[in-house]
Design an enzyme around this catalytic site. Sequence first.
Site, PDB file in Angstrom:
ATOM      1  N   ASP A 202     -45.156  70.209 -38.092  1.00  0.00           N
ATOM      2  CA  ASP A 202     -44.815  69.045 -37.264  1.00  0.00           C
ATOM      3  C   ASP A 202     -44.567  69.374 -35.789  1.00  0.00           C
ATOM      4  OD1 ASP A 202     -45.127  67.272 -39.305  1.00  0.00           O
ATOM      5  OD2 ASP A 202     -42.998  66.898 -39.643  1.00  0.00           O
TER       6      ASP A 202
ATOM      7  N   ASP B  96     -50.698  66.763 -52.344  1.00  0.00           N
ATOM      8  CA  ASP B  96     -51.168  68.036 -51.819  1.00  0.00           C
ATOM      9  C   ASP B  96     -51.667  67.777 -50.413  1.00  0.00           C
ATOM     10  OD1 ASP B  96     -51.352  70.857 -52.820  1.00  0.00           O
ATOM     11  OD2 ASP B  96     -53.309  70.643 -51.881  1.00  0.00           O
TER      12      ASP B  96
ATOM     13  N   THR C  32     -43.170  67.160 -56.744  1.00  0.00           N
ATOM     14  CA  THR C  32     -43.189  68.130 -55.651  1.00  0.00           C
ATOM     15  C   THR C  32     -41.848  68.829 -55.560  1.00  0.00           C
ATOM     16  OG1 THR C  32     -43.262  68.405 -53.244  1.00  0.00           O
ATOM     17  CG2 THR C  32     -42.682  66.224 -54.028  1.00  0.00           C
TER      18      THR C  32
ATOM     19  N   ASN D  43     -41.103  70.246 -52.668  1.00  0.00           N
ATOM     20  CA  ASN D  43     -40.845  70.242 -51.230  1.00  0.00           C
ATOM     21  C   ASN D  43     -39.917  69.057 -50.906  1.00  0.00           C
ATOM     22  OD1 ASN D  43     -41.079  69.647 -48.448  1.00  0.00           O
ATOM     23  ND2 ASN D  43     -42.973  70.836 -48.326  1.00  0.00           N
TER      24      ASN D  43
HETATM   25  P1  ITT Z   1     -45.406  71.096 -53.516  1.00  0.00           P
HETATM   26  O1  ITT Z   1     -46.681  71.814 -53.895  1.00  0.00           O
HETATM   27  O2  ITT Z   1     -44.273  71.396 -54.446  1.00  0.00           O
HETATM   28  O3  ITT Z   1     -45.606  69.645 -53.282  1.00  0.00           O
HETATM   29  P2  ITT Z   1     -45.735  72.511 -50.985  1.00  0.00           P
HETATM   30  O4  ITT Z   1     -44.945  72.547 -49.704  1.00  0.00           O
HETATM   31  O5  ITT Z   1     -46.152  73.854 -51.557  1.00  0.00           O
HETATM   32  O6  ITT Z   1     -44.886  71.675 -52.080  1.00  0.00           O
HETATM   33  P3  ITT Z   1     -48.507  71.880 -50.487  1.00  0.00           P
HETATM   34  O7  ITT Z   1     -49.040  72.972 -51.324  1.00  0.00           O
HETATM   35  O8  ITT Z   1     -49.166  70.545 -50.524  1.00  0.00           O
HETATM   36  O9  ITT Z   1     -46.975  71.597 -50.802  1.00  0.00           O
HETATM   37  O10 ITT Z   1     -48.494  72.403 -48.988  1.00  0.00           O
HETATM   38  C1  ITT Z   1     -48.221  71.532 -47.965  1.00  0.00           C
HETATM   39  C2  ITT Z   1     -48.004  72.305 -46.675  1.00  0.00           C
HETATM   40  O11 ITT Z   1     -48.784  71.693 -45.641  1.00  0.00           O
HETATM   41  C3  ITT Z   1     -46.548  72.192 -46.235  1.00  0.00           C
HETATM   42  O12 ITT Z   1     -45.754  73.238 -46.768  1.00  0.00           O
HETATM   43  C4  ITT Z   1     -46.691  72.234 -44.725  1.00  0.00           C
HETATM   44  O13 ITT Z   1     -46.821  73.546 -44.283  1.00  0.00           O
HETATM   45  C5  ITT Z   1     -48.016  71.498 -44.498  1.00  0.00           C
HETATM   46  N1  ITT Z   1     -47.787  70.047 -44.349  1.00  0.00           N
HETATM   47  C6  ITT Z   1     -48.148  69.051 -45.211  1.00  0.00           C
HETATM   48  N2  ITT Z   1     -47.736  67.853 -44.764  1.00  0.00           N
HETATM   49  C7  ITT Z   1     -47.087  68.100 -43.613  1.00  0.00           C
HETATM   50  C8  ITT Z   1     -46.418  67.285 -42.688  1.00  0.00           C
HETATM   51  O14 ITT Z   1     -46.277  65.967 -42.868  1.00  0.00           O
HETATM   52  N3  ITT Z   1     -45.881  67.858 -41.616  1.00  0.00           N
HETATM   53  C9  ITT Z   1     -45.982  69.184 -41.410  1.00  0.00           C
HETATM   54  N4  ITT Z   1     -46.563  70.036 -42.234  1.00  0.00           N
HETATM   55  C10 ITT Z   1     -47.119  69.503 -43.342  1.00  0.00           C
END
Ligand code: ITT
Length: 208
Positions: free
Chosen positions: A161, A76, A7, A9
């Site tokens: 969050d 994801d 990831t 993120n």
């Molecule tokens: P990677 O694909 O590189 O892992 P990303 O942020 O693009 O990073 P996702 O496509 O899975 O990941 O999107 C996840 C989104 O969902 C994230 O950017 C948040 O906006 C939301 N999200 C997921 N888990 C969360 C959490 O624990 N708290 C708040 N928002 C969350």
Amino acid sequence: MKIVLATRNRHKVDEIRQILKIYLDGDLYSQIEILDLDNFPAVPEIEEDGKTFVENALKKAKTVYEFTGLCSIADDSGIEVDFLNGEPGIYSARYAGENATDEGNNRKLLKLLEGVPIEKRTATFRCALAYVDGNIEKVFEGATKGKVIFEPRGMGGFGYDPLFVPDGYELTYAEMPKDLKNRISHRSKALQKFAEFLRTYLESKNKF
Ligand code: ITT
């Protein structure tokens, strides 16, 4: 055993490391070395074109496994709002547009829920956690239900969050201590299942 977190993120990386510490006891935790994409800057951008969290998580973990040759786990995740028929769902990261910020996404969500009373603001955070190595492809899922409140509250966490109060709590994910979010979140539930799998897997490997 080396495991790569697939990831980009940073918040997810931090949470996954902290949560794995909760669910893997010291002995098992010491058997794994957790790397992330900072260790592999050449891994290409991965297009998330799946129709589900599971498809996207598998694609991310497979791509990173193929690139690094190391066991990979990918997360994801996103929030599904009932009043919006499950939106933003898999589009949570880029709900307000391609280069969306967390604040922009939150603003869009609040706008679409304007005038909707609290009892109709139910939502589910979902996480699909994919593990891929040369022999195994597995996905572990976690979900946490709650409500989207009327304005952001709290400075912790990331993404949605500040807007999400899980059922049974008064605080948003962003207001609660990190350790509490990490014990009850969608990500925590998926990682708990992954930790169970990893324990059995490492124990069976240690027998030989
Ligand atoms: P990677 O694909 O590189 O892992 P990303 O942020 O693009 O990073 P996702 O496509 O899975 O990941 O999107 C996840 C989104 O969902 C994230 O950017 C948040 O906006 C939301 N999200 C997921 N888990 C969360 C959490 O624990 N708290 C708040 N928002 C969350």
